[in-house]
Design a protein around this motif. Sequence first.
Motif, mmCIF file in Angstrom:
data_model
loop_
_atom_site.group_PDB
_atom_site.id
_atom_site.type_symbol
_atom_site.label_atom_id
_atom_site.label_comp_id
_atom_site.label_asym_id
_atom_site.label_seq_id
_atom_site.Cartn_x
_atom_site.Cartn_y
_atom_site.Cartn_z
ATOM 1 N N VAL A 10 -2.756 -77.878 31.988
ATOM 2 C CA VAL A 10 -1.796 -78.144 30.920
ATOM 3 C C VAL A 10 -1.837 -76.977 29.942
ATOM 4 O O VAL A 10 -2.907 -76.569 29.487
ATOM 5 C CB VAL A 10 -2.073 -79.490 30.208
ATOM 6 N N VAL A 11 -0.680 -76.400 29.682
ATOM 7 C CA VAL A 11 -0.550 -75.293 28.734
ATOM 8 C C VAL A 11 0.104 -75.856 27.481
ATOM 9 O O VAL A 11 1.208 -76.404 27.539
ATOM 10 C CB VAL A 11 0.306 -74.156 29.325
ATOM 11 N N ILE A 12 -0.584 -75.752 26.345
ATOM 12 C CA ILE A 12 -0.109 -76.352 25.097
ATOM 13 C C ILE A 12 0.164 -75.238 24.090
ATOM 14 O O ILE A 12 -0.747 -74.519 23.679
ATOM 15 C CB ILE A 12 -1.150 -77.331 24.519
ATOM 16 N N VAL A 13 1.441 -75.096 23.704
ATOM 17 C CA VAL A 13 1.830 -74.014 22.798
ATOM 18 C C VAL A 13 2.688 -74.554 21.659
ATOM 19 O O VAL A 13 3.186 -75.676 21.713
ATOM 20 C CB VAL A 13 2.580 -72.896 23.550
ATOM 21 N N ALA A 14 2.861 -73.718 20.665
ATOM 22 C CA ALA A 14 3.686 -74.106 19.519
ATOM 23 C C ALA A 14 5.167 -73.958 19.839
ATOM 24 O O ALA A 14 5.973 -74.819 19.473
ATOM 25 C CB ALA A 14 3.317 -73.268 18.300
ATOM 26 N N HIS A 15 5.531 -72.873 20.523
ATOM 27 C CA HIS A 15 6.950 -72.548 20.716
ATOM 28 C C HIS A 15 7.267 -72.193 22.162
ATOM 29 O O HIS A 15 6.427 -71.594 22.843
ATOM 30 C CB HIS A 15 7.335 -71.342 19.855
ATOM 31 N N PRO A 16 8.490 -72.504 22.607
ATOM 32 C CA PRO A 16 8.935 -71.983 23.895
ATOM 33 C C PRO A 16 8.959 -70.449 23.829
ATOM 34 O O PRO A 16 9.589 -69.895 22.941
ATOM 35 C CB PRO A 16 10.358 -72.544 24.031
ATOM 36 N N ASP A 17 8.271 -69.818 24.679
ATOM 37 C CA ASP A 17 8.026 -68.385 24.904
ATOM 38 C C ASP A 17 6.560 -68.059 24.742
ATOM 39 O O ASP A 17 6.066 -67.117 25.344
ATOM 40 C CB ASP A 17 8.894 -67.435 24.070
ATOM 41 N N ILE A 38 3.466 -77.968 27.501
ATOM 42 C CA ILE A 38 3.890 -78.683 26.296
ATOM 43 C C ILE A 38 4.175 -77.669 25.204
ATOM 44 O O ILE A 38 3.303 -76.872 24.847
ATOM 45 C CB ILE A 38 2.802 -79.656 25.801
ATOM 46 N N SER A 39 5.385 -77.686 24.667
ATOM 47 C CA SER A 39 5.710 -76.903 23.477
ATOM 48 C C SER A 39 6.003 -77.881 22.350
ATOM 49 O O SER A 39 6.881 -78.737 22.487
ATOM 50 C CB SER A 39 6.918 -75.997 23.723
ATOM 51 N N LEU A 40 5.287 -77.776 21.263
ATOM 52 C CA LEU A 40 5.414 -78.775 20.204
ATOM 53 C C LEU A 40 6.642 -78.595 19.336
ATOM 54 O O LEU A 40 7.027 -79.525 18.627
ATOM 55 C CB LEU A 40 4.157 -78.778 19.319
ATOM 56 N N CYS A 41 7.278 -77.430 19.383
ATOM 57 C CA CYS A 41 8.410 -77.159 18.496
ATOM 58 C C CYS A 41 9.672 -76.801 19.294
ATOM 59 O O CYS A 41 9.591 -76.397 20.443
ATOM 60 C CB CYS A 41 8.092 -75.989 17.556
ATOM 61 N N ARG A 42 10.824 -76.951 18.639
ATOM 62 C CA ARG A 42 12.135 -76.455 19.073
ATOM 63 C C ARG A 42 12.900 -77.380 20.021
ATOM 64 O O ARG A 42 13.858 -76.938 20.657
ATOM 65 C CB ARG A 42 12.016 -75.064 19.700
ATOM 66 N N LYS A 43 12.525 -78.638 20.135
ATOM 67 C CA LYS A 43 13.283 -79.551 20.991
ATOM 68 C C LYS A 43 14.757 -79.601 20.592
ATOM 69 O O LYS A 43 15.644 -79.657 21.452
ATOM 70 C CB LYS A 43 12.685 -80.958 20.928
ATOM 71 N N ASN A 67 9.519 -81.636 18.607
ATOM 72 C CA ASN A 67 10.296 -81.085 17.497
ATOM 73 C C ASN A 67 9.472 -81.054 16.213
ATOM 74 O O ASN A 67 9.952 -81.371 15.137
ATOM 75 C CB ASN A 67 11.585 -81.884 17.292
ATOM 76 N N LEU A 68 8.217 -80.664 16.341
ATOM 77 C CA LEU A 68 7.360 -80.516 15.178
ATOM 78 C C LEU A 68 7.975 -79.518 14.205
ATOM 79 O O LEU A 68 8.558 -78.517 14.621
ATOM 80 C CB LEU A 68 5.980 -80.023 15.625
ATOM 81 N N ASP A 69 7.861 -79.791 12.931
ATOM 82 C CA ASP A 69 8.455 -78.918 11.911
ATOM 83 C C ASP A 69 8.043 -77.467 12.127
ATOM 84 O O ASP A 69 6.861 -77.159 12.313
ATOM 85 C CB ASP A 69 8.015 -79.368 10.523
ATOM 86 N N HIS A 110 0.642 -66.713 12.273
ATOM 87 C CA HIS A 110 1.537 -67.844 12.480
ATOM 88 C C HIS A 110 0.718 -69.128 12.384
ATOM 89 O O HIS A 110 -0.084 -69.432 13.262
ATOM 90 C CB HIS A 110 2.269 -67.770 13.815
ATOM 91 N N LEU A 111 0.983 -69.847 11.320
ATOM 92 C CA LEU A 111 0.203 -71.039 11.008
ATOM 93 C C LEU A 111 0.289 -72.092 12.111
ATOM 94 O O LEU A 111 -0.705 -72.758 12.421
ATOM 95 C CB LEU A 111 0.679 -71.622 9.678
ATOM 96 N N ARG A 112 1.469 -72.253 12.714
ATOM 97 C CA ARG A 112 1.614 -73.300 13.742
ATOM 98 C C ARG A 112 0.703 -73.030 14.940
ATOM 99 O O ARG A 112 0.160 -73.964 15.520
ATOM 100 C CB ARG A 112 3.074 -73.419 14.203
ATOM 101 N N HIS A 113 0.534 -71.786 15.307
ATOM 102 C CA HIS A 113 -0.368 -71.460 16.414
ATOM 103 C C HIS A 113 -1.775 -71.959 16.106
ATOM 104 O O HIS A 113 -2.433 -72.578 16.945
ATOM 105 C CB HIS A 113 -0.412 -69.956 16.651
ATOM 106 N N GLU A 114 -2.230 -71.679 14.900
ATOM 107 C CA GLU A 114 -3.577 -72.072 14.498
ATOM 108 C C GLU A 114 -3.708 -73.588 14.440
ATOM 109 O O GLU A 114 -4.728 -74.152 14.875
ATOM 110 C CB GLU A 114 -3.902 -71.443 13.143
#
Length: 209
Positions: A10-17, A38-43, A67-69, A110-114
């Motif tokens: 499972v690859v878990i990232v903040a953003h698509p790319d 899993i990308s937590l943002c940009r749905k 679609n995390l902020d 990038h705060l979301r990555h952290e």
Amino acid sequence: MDDKLNRSVVVIVAHPDDEILWAGGTILNNPQWDYFIISLCRKNDEDRSSKFYKVLKILNAQGILGNLDDGPEQKPLDAIEVEQYLLDLWPQKHFDLIITHSPQGEYTKHLRHEEVSKAVIMLWNEGKINADALWVFAYEDGEKKYFPRAIKSASYFETLRDDIWIKKYKIITETYGFEENSWEAKTTPKMEAFWVFKDPNSAVAFLNK
């Protein structure tokens, strides 16, 4: 790189790319692995989300977007909120391996990555997400002095074959559509590196150091 067949990852990232920028070569190098991304943002970003699902097809992977902020001001999110958001996207299964961001991020800053990295480590430590091992991206940019570079002293470091890097670069520029002079295209690393953890305690110690 471990060539174990049928490895579930499972690859878990903040953003698509992010999955391509920081681990795309590893994914492409190991097509026999079973991937869930899993990308937590940009749905709700129709352009980016449609491209994400095209990338999943290229990688022969499954995945989901949240679609995390992700506002440009990068306001800190409550840690419990990020953890619960991830749990809501998590497929209820055990994985051989989790791959995700570093608690220090991959560049400045990038705060979301952290936040995503910290959430993954804490949930793994608490047994709320299940996996045998954790790899976190190992990159740094000298505090914005240069484009992100793989850390040679990391647990795992690899220079990608030319054909693999070209595939990775084409996904960034042709599928995700970033211009050749964009930060993403210029960044696309030719080397990939990871900090490797086989137990949650060592990952928590890395988080807290």
